[in-house]
Design a protein around this motif. Structure first.
Motif, PDB file in Angstrom:
ATOM      1  N   LEU A 167       0.859  -1.183   0.000  1.00 41.29           N
ATOM      2  CA  LEU A 167       0.000   0.000   0.000  1.00 41.29           C
ATOM      3  C   LEU A 167       0.892   1.229   0.000  1.00 41.29           C
ATOM      4  O   LEU A 167       1.767   1.376   0.846  1.00 41.29           O
ATOM      5  CB  LEU A 167      -0.906   0.016   1.232  1.00 41.29           C
ATOM      6  N   TYR A 182      -5.504  -6.928   3.867  1.00 41.24           N
ATOM      7  CA  TYR A 182      -5.491  -6.540   2.464  1.00 41.24           C
ATOM      8  C   TYR A 182      -6.758  -6.934   1.735  1.00 41.24           C
ATOM      9  O   TYR A 182      -7.355  -6.115   1.004  1.00 41.24           O
ATOM     10  CB  TYR A 182      -4.275  -7.149   1.755  1.00 41.24           C
ATOM     11  N   ALA A 291      -1.754  -0.707  -6.324  1.00 45.14           N
ATOM     12  CA  ALA A 291      -1.476  -0.465  -4.909  1.00 45.14           C
ATOM     13  C   ALA A 291      -1.617   1.012  -4.558  1.00 45.14           C
ATOM     14  O   ALA A 291      -0.922   1.530  -3.685  1.00 45.14           O
ATOM     15  CB  ALA A 291      -0.081  -0.983  -4.537  1.00 45.14           C
ATOM     16  N   GLU A 293      -4.637   2.524  -3.645  1.00 45.10           N
ATOM     17  CA  GLU A 293      -6.016   2.635  -3.167  1.00 45.10           C
ATOM     18  C   GLU A 293      -6.288   3.975  -2.488  1.00 45.10           C
ATOM     19  O   GLU A 293      -7.343   4.583  -2.699  1.00 45.10           O
ATOM     20  CB  GLU A 293      -6.326   1.502  -2.189  1.00 45.10           C
TER      21      GLU A 293
END
Length: 367
Positions: A167, A182, A291, A293
């Motif tokens: 992340l 996750y 990755a 988000e």
């Protein structure tokens, strides 16, 4: 596994994802433009018109949008169909990111199609119940995210599940999430993005225009994540197959541009839940696959703002005994009721979306 276009072009002109991403955009745009008139005529002949909320339900909104009643909806089939065809032609279908993105997008597109059909059949704004819709969104997100985590693929530099559970946090860098954090987190991102785009789709060209800016931004980020040199210098997660996501995103951009040609004010067709739920799911998966988000909060800021306005409005109404924060939610209707013309709301939200896209690209360089 090479894409179809690479097999038909052995010269290597489309060996890299950037060239195929551009081609995917052009192909999806062309397909949408070619088939849009035929699809619109068919929807009109089938009397698949958008049911606008009545004056009894929302009198003020009916005054603003009453003339749109009967405009054909379910035009999202153009977006989903064109972007899928372009992806199948230009992307490497053995790539797990492409597979997972298509799984979620098509599943949510079918959910939206069913929802639109029920609305049209009943001639009301009621389709699939919220509980059932959330359940299908949950299952679609779970399938896409879990598929990525369990996909049996490795590379010389990084295992897929190690990459996908990373992340990126602006101003900090990367953190690795355990699978039990996750997977639920990824599912929530997909569900939230899908519903956010769905709530934004309330004015002519609003959702499709904002989707263009968001799609281009995630396409750029995907290319950065797929290059070891740029990923290492920016301290963002790297996977050699991540660049392929740019092909999928640019196919989405091309389809949205072609649809916007017919969906801009005054709209000849609406995307309906068929398009909005699928687009949101695609953005959610693009965020998961890169990755990035957390950056969706910025890059998809207009979508987030629309969803947040609904949450705040409902919360205020329940907790403050009927008191509202906005004249109406989602927030684009608030500005309409405050005197902005529909075209002003659309153009200004497009500008905000573009500025937030630039900000998202800046934030990716801050680690």
């Amino acid at each position: 596994m090479h894409s179809l276009i690479e097999q038909f072009s052995p010269s290597g002109a489309f060996a890299g994802p950037a060239g195929r991403a551009l081609l995917a955009c052009l192909v999806s745009f062309a397909l949408t433009m070619i088939f849009a008139p035929r699809v619109i005529r068919e929807l009109i002949s089938l009397k698949i018109g958008q049911p606008i909320r009545t004056a009894e339900e929302v009198h003020k909104l009916a005054e603003l949008h009453g003339a749109k009643a009967g405009t054909p909806t379910m035009g999202g089939v153009l977006i989903v169909g064109s972007m899928t065809a372009a992806t199948l032609l230009c992307a490497r279908m053995g790539n797990p990111f492409i597979i997972s993105c298509l799984i979620v997008t098509l599943a949510l597109g079918l959910l939206g199609f069913r929802d639109d059909y029920l609305k049209v059949a009943k001639k009301t704004s009621d389709g699939i119940s919220a509980r059932k819709k959330l359940l299908v969104q949950f299952l679609a997100g779970l399938a896409g995210v879990t598929f990525l985590y369990l996909y049996p693929e490795g590379s010389p530099r990084v295992e897929l599940h190690d990459y996908i559970s990373s992340l990126f946090i602006p101003f900090y860098g990367q953190v690795n999430l355990p699978w039990f954090v996750y997977i639920p987190f990824g599912v929530v991102v997909v569900m939230s993005a899908s519903n956010a785009v769905n709530l934004t789709d309330g004015l002519d060209g609003l959702a499709s225009g904002c989707s263009v800016a968001t799609g281009i931004t995630y396409a750029i980020i995907a290319v950065l994540c797929g290059s070891w040199l740029t990923a290492d210098s920016l301290d963002i997660p790297f996977h050699p197959g991540a660049g392929e996501i740019s092909v999928f995103m640019m196919a989405l951009v091309g389809a949205c541009l072609g649809f916007l040609w017919h969906n801009c004010y005054p709209a000849r067709v609406f995307m309906g839940d068929t398009g909005s739920l699928a687009l949101g799911g695609a953005f959610g998966m693009a965020a998961v696959c890169t990755a990035q988000e957390l950056l969706f909060i910025v890059i998809g800021g207009v979508f987030v703002m629309e969803a947040a306005s609904v949450v705040l409005q409902v919360g205020s109404y329940k907790l403050r005994h009927g008191k509202r924060i906005f004249a109406m939610a989602p927030i684009h209707h608030h500005f309409e009721l405050k005197g902005w013309k529909e075209t002003q709301v659309i153009a200004r939200f497009w500008m905000i979306s573009l500025l937030l896209a630039f900000l998202g690209l800046f934030l990716i360089t801050t680690a």
